[in-house]
Scaffold this motif. Structure first.
Motif, PDB file in Angstrom:
ATOM      1  N   MET A   1       9.517 -42.550   1.866  1.00 57.35           N
ATOM      2  CA  MET A   1      10.444 -41.453   2.024  1.00 57.35           C
ATOM      3  C   MET A   1       9.918 -40.491   3.078  1.00 57.35           C
ATOM      4  SD  MET A   1       9.101 -38.841  -0.259  1.00 57.35           S
ATOM      5  CE  MET A   1       8.216 -40.182  -1.002  1.00 57.35           C
ATOM      6  N   ALA A   2       9.602 -41.000   4.216  1.00 61.01           N
ATOM      7  CA  ALA A   2       9.007 -40.167   5.267  1.00 61.01           C
ATOM      8  C   ALA A   2       9.997 -39.098   5.706  1.00 61.01           C
ATOM      9  CB  ALA A   2       8.633 -41.023   6.450  1.00 61.01           C
ATOM     10  N   SER A   3       9.549 -37.858   5.763  1.00 53.44           N
ATOM     11  CA  SER A   3      10.435 -36.798   6.219  1.00 53.44           C
ATOM     12  C   SER A   3      10.190 -36.554   7.700  1.00 53.44           C
ATOM     13  CB  SER A   3      10.197 -35.523   5.416  1.00 53.44           C
ATOM     14  OG  SER A   3       8.846 -35.210   5.423  1.00 53.44           O
ATOM     15  N   SER A   4      11.241 -36.041   8.364  1.00 53.85           N
ATOM     16  CA  SER A   4      11.137 -35.854   9.801  1.00 53.85           C
ATOM     17  C   SER A   4      10.192 -34.695  10.129  1.00 53.85           C
ATOM     18  CB  SER A   4      12.512 -35.617  10.395  1.00 53.85           C
ATOM     19  OG  SER A   4      13.129 -34.585   9.680  1.00 53.85           O
ATOM     20  N   ARG A   5      10.061 -33.735   9.192  1.00 52.82           N
ATOM     21  CA  ARG A   5       9.152 -32.609   9.408  1.00 52.82           C
ATOM     22  C   ARG A   5       8.166 -32.562   8.256  1.00 52.82           C
ATOM     23  NH1 ARG A   5      13.205 -27.801  10.045  1.00 52.82           N
ATOM     24  NH2 ARG A   5      11.340 -26.535  10.087  1.00 52.82           N
ATOM     25  N   ASN A   6       7.062 -31.880   8.501  1.00 52.50           N
ATOM     26  CA  ASN A   6       6.021 -31.796   7.495  1.00 52.50           C
ATOM     27  C   ASN A   6       6.456 -30.811   6.399  1.00 52.50           C
ATOM     28  OD1 ASN A   6       3.744 -31.512   6.072  1.00 52.50           O
ATOM     29  ND2 ASN A   6       2.445 -30.936   7.810  1.00 52.50           N
ATOM     30  N   LEU A   7       6.502 -31.306   5.168  1.00 53.03           N
ATOM     31  CA  LEU A   7       6.962 -30.458   4.069  1.00 53.03           C
ATOM     32  C   LEU A   7       5.824 -29.731   3.367  1.00 53.03           C
ATOM     33  CD1 LEU A   7       9.798 -32.584   2.522  1.00 53.03           C
ATOM     34  CD2 LEU A   7       9.972 -30.233   3.300  1.00 53.03           C
ATOM     35  N   SER A   8       4.602 -29.836   3.876  1.00 51.98           N
ATOM     36  CA  SER A   8       3.483 -29.220   3.170  1.00 51.98           C
ATOM     37  C   SER A   8       3.592 -27.686   3.199  1.00 51.98           C
ATOM     38  CB  SER A   8       2.149 -29.668   3.754  1.00 51.98           C
ATOM     39  OG  SER A   8       2.047 -29.221   5.078  1.00 51.98           O
ATOM     40  N   ARG A   9       4.458 -27.144   4.049  1.00 53.65           N
ATOM     41  CA  ARG A   9       4.762 -25.707   4.030  1.00 53.65           C
ATOM     42  C   ARG A   9       6.272 -25.545   3.788  1.00 53.65           C
ATOM     43  NH1 ARG A   9       0.499 -22.706   5.948  1.00 53.65           N
ATOM     44  NH2 ARG A   9       1.793 -21.002   6.658  1.00 53.65           N
ATOM     45  N   PHE A  10       6.728 -26.143   2.694  1.00 48.24           N
ATOM     46  CA  PHE A  10       8.164 -26.199   2.395  1.00 48.24           C
ATOM     47  C   PHE A  10       8.783 -24.802   2.313  1.00 48.24           C
ATOM     48  CE2 PHE A  10       5.914 -25.982  -1.606  1.00 48.24           C
ATOM     49  CZ  PHE A  10       6.657 -25.103  -2.352  1.00 48.24           C
ATOM     50  N   TRP A  11       7.980 -23.802   1.909  1.00 50.64           N
ATOM     51  CA  TRP A  11       8.495 -22.442   1.750  1.00 50.64           C
ATOM     52  C   TRP A  11       8.922 -21.833   3.083  1.00 50.64           C
ATOM     53  CZ3 TRP A  11       3.649 -24.196   0.557  1.00 50.64           C
ATOM     54  CH2 TRP A  11       2.639 -23.884   1.481  1.00 50.64           C
ATOM     55  N   GLU A  12       8.469 -22.427   4.176  1.00 55.79           N
ATOM     56  CA  GLU A  12       8.849 -21.883   5.497  1.00 55.79           C
ATOM     57  C   GLU A  12      10.178 -22.464   5.989  1.00 55.79           C
ATOM     58  OE1 GLU A  12       5.482 -22.632   8.038  1.00 55.79           O
ATOM     59  OE2 GLU A  12       4.394 -20.902   7.242  1.00 55.79           O
ATOM     60  N   TRP A  13      10.708 -23.423   5.269  1.00 52.74           N
ATOM     61  CA  TRP A  13      11.929 -24.089   5.738  1.00 52.74           C
ATOM     62  C   TRP A  13      13.195 -23.274   5.486  1.00 52.74           C
ATOM     63  CZ3 TRP A  13      12.720 -29.847   6.347  1.00 52.74           C
ATOM     64  CH2 TRP A  13      11.542 -30.456   6.824  1.00 52.74           C
ATOM     65  N   GLY A  14      13.119 -22.300   4.565  1.00 57.88           N
ATOM     66  CA  GLY A  14      14.297 -21.466   4.278  1.00 57.88           C
ATOM     67  C   GLY A  14      15.394 -22.206   3.549  1.00 57.88           C
ATOM     68  N   ARG A  15      15.008 -23.205   2.795  1.00 54.52           N
ATOM     69  CA  ARG A  15      16.019 -23.995   2.071  1.00 54.52           C
ATOM     70  C   ARG A  15      16.233 -23.443   0.663  1.00 54.52           C
ATOM     71  NH1 ARG A  15      16.450 -28.961   5.092  1.00 54.52           N
ATOM     72  NH2 ARG A  15      17.295 -28.100   7.006  1.00 54.52           N
ATOM     73  N   LYS A  16      17.089 -24.117  -0.083  1.00 50.76           N
ATOM     74  CA  LYS A  16      17.521 -23.617  -1.392  1.00 50.76           C
ATOM     75  C   LYS A  16      16.395 -23.663  -2.441  1.00 50.76           C
ATOM     76  CE  LYS A  16      20.862 -26.767  -1.625  1.00 50.76           C
ATOM     77  NZ  LYS A  16      20.713 -27.377  -0.290  1.00 50.76           N
ATOM     78  N   ILE A  17      16.433 -22.681  -3.332  1.00 51.17           N
ATOM     79  CA  ILE A  17      15.585 -22.713  -4.523  1.00 51.17           C
ATOM     80  C   ILE A  17      16.545 -22.791  -5.704  1.00 51.17           C
ATOM     81  CG2 ILE A  17      13.794 -21.554  -5.853  1.00 51.17           C
ATOM     82  CD1 ILE A  17      13.128 -19.908  -3.290  1.00 51.17           C
ATOM     83  N   ILE A  18      16.571 -23.955  -6.343  1.00 48.38           N
ATOM     84  CA  ILE A  18      17.522 -24.181  -7.433  1.00 48.38           C
ATOM     85  C   ILE A  18      16.722 -24.147  -8.733  1.00 48.38           C
ATOM     86  CG2 ILE A  18      19.197 -25.806  -8.400  1.00 48.38           C
ATOM     87  CD1 ILE A  18      19.126 -26.996  -5.384  1.00 48.38           C
ATOM     88  N   CYS A  19      17.116 -23.254  -9.616  1.00 52.52           N
ATOM     89  CA  CYS A  19      16.334 -23.041 -10.843  1.00 52.52           C
ATOM     90  C   CYS A  19      17.097 -23.578 -12.052  1.00 52.52           C
ATOM     91  CB  CYS A  19      16.093 -21.559 -11.062  1.00 52.52           C
ATOM     92  SG  CYS A  19      15.329 -20.741  -9.645  1.00 52.52           S
ATOM     93  N   VAL A  20      16.339 -24.191 -12.949  1.00 53.05           N
ATOM     94  CA  VAL A  20      16.893 -24.691 -14.203  1.00 53.05           C
ATOM     95  C   VAL A  20      16.409 -23.747 -15.300  1.00 53.05           C
ATOM     96  CG1 VAL A  20      16.970 -26.651 -15.792  1.00 53.05           C
ATOM     97  CG2 VAL A  20      16.781 -27.036 -13.301  1.00 53.05           C
ATOM     98  N   GLY A  21      17.315 -23.281 -16.120  1.00 55.37           N
ATOM     99  CA  GLY A  21      16.947 -22.357 -17.203  1.00 55.37           C
ATOM    100  C   GLY A  21      17.060 -23.038 -18.550  1.00 55.37           C
ATOM    101  N   ARG A  22      16.322 -22.521 -19.506  1.00 50.45           N
ATOM    102  CA  ARG A  22      16.392 -22.969 -20.907  1.00 50.45           C
ATOM    103  C   ARG A  22      16.101 -24.463 -21.043  1.00 50.45           C
ATOM    104  NH1 ARG A  22      22.109 -19.844 -22.185  1.00 50.45           N
ATOM    105  NH2 ARG A  22      21.432 -17.805 -21.438  1.00 50.45           N
ATOM    106  N   ASN A  23      15.136 -24.972 -20.241  1.00 53.26           N
ATOM    107  CA  ASN A  23      14.850 -26.415 -20.272  1.00 53.26           C
ATOM    108  C   ASN A  23      13.735 -26.759 -21.260  1.00 53.26           C
ATOM    109  OD1 ASN A  23      15.400 -29.028 -19.511  1.00 53.26           O
ATOM    110  ND2 ASN A  23      13.971 -29.003 -17.770  1.00 53.26           N
ATOM    111  N   TYR A  24      13.233 -25.752 -21.947  1.00 51.75           N
ATOM    112  CA  TYR A  24      12.254 -25.972 -23.016  1.00 51.75           C
ATOM    113  C   TYR A  24      12.830 -25.307 -24.266  1.00 51.75           C
ATOM    114  CZ  TYR A  24       8.648 -27.280 -19.569  1.00 51.75           C
ATOM    115  OH  TYR A  24       7.926 -27.897 -18.571  1.00 51.75           O
TER     116      TYR A  24
END
Ligand SMILES: O=C(O)/C=C/C(=O)CC(=O)C(=O)O
Ligand SMILES: [Mg+2]
Length: 221
Positions: A1-24
């Protein structure tokens, strides 16, 4: 699943943060919520990211800021309508994350039927660890996650207690929101959420895999 860019600094990509609640279940119960039969989803803005070395801000409009320690899943390959059977092929790695939550504001939003944005999506509401490559974690459902405040253990949970598994969540979310490379999914918090105050130090970890520390500072108005 090679990505075109390095994801080791994923927080710099400005992409979505999707949160799941009440999963425990134990966490759903401690906040007097029903245990869900479908995932509860909400979003954080990319400006919620904060990294070690920078403070987590206590928003001026809350008197009850809670910590929630969570396993984060970093998406490497995007998709829509992803089948559960292929879902793990879309994972690039993981991160230890905090879902900082203005609980008093959230309670007010719940009472008024308003969205949770003020409670959950403010700047620095998503502290994240270094990127953890997928190969480091054999099974994301076999991890102990913990959080201490000023050296006192507040949360210790096991990802085997998640109600909805990582492949299920990826598949479920991708039927509603297209997943993109660099997106982060927060998989919910175990029980033990509680308040933090100015200058408190939060330390969190996943087994012997990773640890991180953050200090709370008041937001300047
Ligand atoms: O329903 C509530 O009162 C609170 C729910 C949450 O904050 C959900 C989460 O973010 C979580 O379970 O991790
Ligand atoms: Mg949470």
């Amino acid at each position: 699943m090679a990505s075109s860019r390095n994801l080791s600094r994923f927080w710099e990509w400005g992409r979505k943060i999707i949160c799941v609640g009440r999963n425990y279940a134990e966490h759903a119960k401690e906040l007097k919520n029903e245990v869900p039969t479908e995932p509860v989803l909400f979003l954080k803005a990319p400006s919620a990211y904060v990294r070690e070395g920078a403070p987590v801000l206590l928003p001026y409009y809350t008197n009850n800021l809670h910590h929630e320690v969570e396993l984060g899943v970093v998406i490497g390959k995007g998709g829509t309508n992803i089948a559960q059977s292929n879902a793990m092929d879309h994972v690039e790695g993981y991160a230890l994350c905090l879902d900082m939550s203005a609980r008093d504001v959230q309670d007010q939003c719940k009472k008024k039927g308003l969205p949770w944005t003020l409670a959950k999506a403010f700047d620095t509401s998503c502290p994240v660890s270094d990127f953890i490559p997928k190969e480091t974690i054999q099974d994301p459902h076999n991890l102990k996650i913990w959080l201490k405040v000023n050296d006192n253990l507040r949360q210790e949970g096991h990802t085997s207690s998640m109600i909805f598994s990582v492949p299920f969540l990826i598949s479920y979310i991708s039927r509603i929101i297209t997943l993109e490379e660099g997106d982060l999914i927060l998989t919910g918090t175990p029980k033990g959420v509680a308040a933090v105050g100015e200058n408190d130090e939060m330390a969190a970890g996943i087994d012997n895999i990773i640890t991180m520390k953050f200090q709370i500072k008041k937001q300047l108005q």
